[in-house]
Design an enzyme around this catalytic site. Sequence first.
Site, PDB file in Angstrom:
ATOM      1  CB  SER A  60      -7.123  12.385 -21.966  1.00 29.59           C
ATOM      2  OG  SER A  60      -6.630  11.720 -20.769  1.00 29.59           O
TER       3      SER A  60
ATOM      4  NE  ARG B 291      -0.895  19.285 -12.500  1.00 30.26           N
ATOM      5  CZ  ARG B 291      -1.624  19.137 -13.707  1.00 30.26           C
ATOM      6  NH1 ARG B 291      -2.379  18.070 -13.831  1.00 30.26           N
ATOM      7  NH2 ARG B 291      -1.660  20.120 -14.810  1.00 30.26           N
TER       8      ARG B 291
ATOM      9  CG  ASP C 160      -0.426   8.964 -24.653  1.00 33.70           C
ATOM     10  OD1 ASP C 160      -0.046   8.658 -23.443  1.00 33.70           O
ATOM     11  OD2 ASP C 160      -1.535   9.499 -24.958  1.00 33.70           O
TER      12      ASP C 160
ATOM     13  CG  HIS D  25      -1.806  11.738 -21.988  1.00 31.23           C
ATOM     14  ND1 HIS D  25      -2.439  10.831 -22.956  1.00 31.23           N
ATOM     15  CD2 HIS D  25      -2.518  12.149 -21.302  1.00 31.23           C
ATOM     16  CE1 HIS D  25      -3.912  10.946 -22.570  1.00 31.23           C
ATOM     17  NE2 HIS D  25      -3.864  11.904 -21.504  1.00 31.23           N
ATOM     18  CG  ASP D  26       1.536  17.396 -21.553  1.00 29.18           C
ATOM     19  OD1 ASP D  26       0.355  17.454 -20.853  1.00 29.18           O
ATOM     20  OD2 ASP D  26       2.312  18.234 -21.183  1.00 29.18           O
TER      21      ASP D  26
END
Lengths: 375, 375
Positions: free
Chosen positions: B145, B215, B317, B350-351
């Site tokens: 990332s 968040r 992602d 993306h995680d």
Amino acid sequence: MHFADVLPLQSGASIRAYDLSYETYGTLNADRSNAVLICHALNASHHVAGVYLDAQGGVVPKSEGWWDTMIGPGKPVDTNVFFVIGVNNLGSCFGSTGPMQRNPDSGEIYGADFPVVTVQDWVQAQARLLDALGITTLAAVMGGSLGGMQALSWTLQYPERVRHAVVVASAPNLTAENIAFNEVARRAIVTDPDFHGGHYGRHGVLPQRGLRIARMIGHITYLSDDVMNEKFGRQLREVAIGHASGYKFSTQDVEFQIESYLRYQGDKFSEYFDANTYLLITRALDYFDPAAEHGGKLTPALARARAKFLLVSFKTDWRFSPARSREIVKALLDNQRDVSYAEIDAPHGHDAFLLDDPRYMGVVRSYFESKVTPC
Amino acid sequence: MHFADVLPLQSGASIRAYDLSYETYGTLNADRSNAVLICHALNASHHVAGVYLDAQGGVVPKSEGWWDTMIGPGKPVDTNVFFVIGVNNLGSCFGSTGPMQRNPDSGEIYGADFPVVTVQDWVQAQARLLDALGITTLAAVMGGSLGGMQALSWTLQYPERVRHAVVVASAPNLTAENIAFNEVARRAIVTDPDFHGGHYGRHGVLPQRGLRIARMIGHITYLSDDVMNEKFGRQLREVAIGHASGYKFSTQDVEFQIESYLRYQGDKFSEYFDANTYLLITRALDYFDPAAEHGGKLTPALARARAKFLLVSFKTDWRFSPARSREIVKALLDNQRDVSYAEIDAPHGHDAFLLDDPRYMGVVRSYFESKVTPC
């Protein structure tokens, strides 16, 4: 229109008396068979088509109805043929009874005490409006996004009263991601210190910070990644003098045009939209799920429908993707219903349902001309 | 490590003196050729691998480094072979000099006065750390990332000092949509009344409302729609008694499990992460764009790179999609660079770059074993 009868709600609560704001376009024919009901999505209203005139008879700028490209004389939903009705939903903030108005029982502004309303409740209230207008059967019920959910629900709650349902850019329920975006927007509003548990009206303030954030989040999800890149890309708002990069190197100032656009959208929205209405309408979206009482199975849930259907989706819509529309199409076909389906290759994401794409307009026009028009 | 020399920044500002927190794993070999630098993303730190021990020698619960699945003895980046360095970036809130610390010039807590830092600035500071450690050339620089952006920037700022760059789930710049999500998160923080223009430290408060919203937004974009549906779907938090639907019919209570999950993530984050750091790091993401000074063309921008590359992306992602990694691959191939590329069919969005997927781990392991290992 005022309704004096109690409206029992899905939650078990009820509304004792209420008003619905509505507009009509075109003329109801002699056998009352040409009525088309338009259901609105999150921040729209009963003002579906046409413009408003000022006292001097001039057109009020930017007063076009939210679906004015779709509905009007000679347009895809032709008001020379159809009698079109736009109605503002209960709980909204554009004239129909909602959180900004006074509770007739207490005399206080409803605020957070306005009961939670659902798609089913809205459809029930819309049916009463049609009763009052003397319309038994709709030629069509039509809506996009949350409006499409209402159109679908009409075919289940009043199967005998709907000849056609036009469901655009919609879904049989929200995904976890959809709910997640709604929840973040709601939290931004509810945790704004000016929210006061939803009774900001009594404190003479408005939770505009939260509304701005909510609208910015919404706007991102209405657009496609591609259209955002095409429209804004990485363009800077203005080039700072002295930096080769063009950056101002600030965390709080606007650097990129997309930031300026989003802030503008947030500011504008926070000036006209009611925060409690935002909570109510996003919850109505979350709750809609006709398959739930059939163990999550959509085919038995849609078995009650008797209408013919047109479904339209947009390839770049990642909020209510084509796959979600196809779920509805499949469940209807499983029930041997008459279904037309168009997947439009428009670049604009979810917003496409409000825009003037010729392929989209053509599909709706030809459906109305060939199938809905009363013989 | 303390640095007494001024660090000139890309913005034209500078930092007079600063500390960098770092950790190392494994042993630097005699010719100092086995060093691997790990660059971190938004909310991570120098604590890349291993666990912490308490005073009694027991393992502190949940103290695993953020890439502990990837880095350690016998792991894909094998610390029996490599000397791995994790470093906390300037402006962060985990030990390196940042907005929560005092400005040596004024004696005041930096707060909003901490200068804007960029990926280039971070890489420059990391290079000084390597100088101090006596490491001229990295066997590899690696990150996911935003960390991948730093790895890529290393190959452009110090082409002679990097043998291999491993760039995971990254992009050559942010899209308008990426910037948009960052901007909404920043606006939530900046418009929190407890933000006080970034000087909340002087007021003894924290803008936790804004951080929570930031968040929550971030979390939605880290996950794929599919994995959210699989993990949470439309499951309710608890079934209310008396309603067949299971709904509580509330706009403010938690109804769905996804809401509960997001609120928990937001609460937790707002207790440990610094708001000014959030602004700085998201801006570093926005600003990164090596192609900008080449008229937006990535191929000439990457011509300076001398390293060999491994790029990894994840099919689901949507924050840094495989297409963005492929842009980097293409630009490197245009320059006749040695590039390996893997697109992993992981469902986690993306995680995925932080998770223990065997295909992903296998790709990195085999790259390090076959290409990076010093002969």
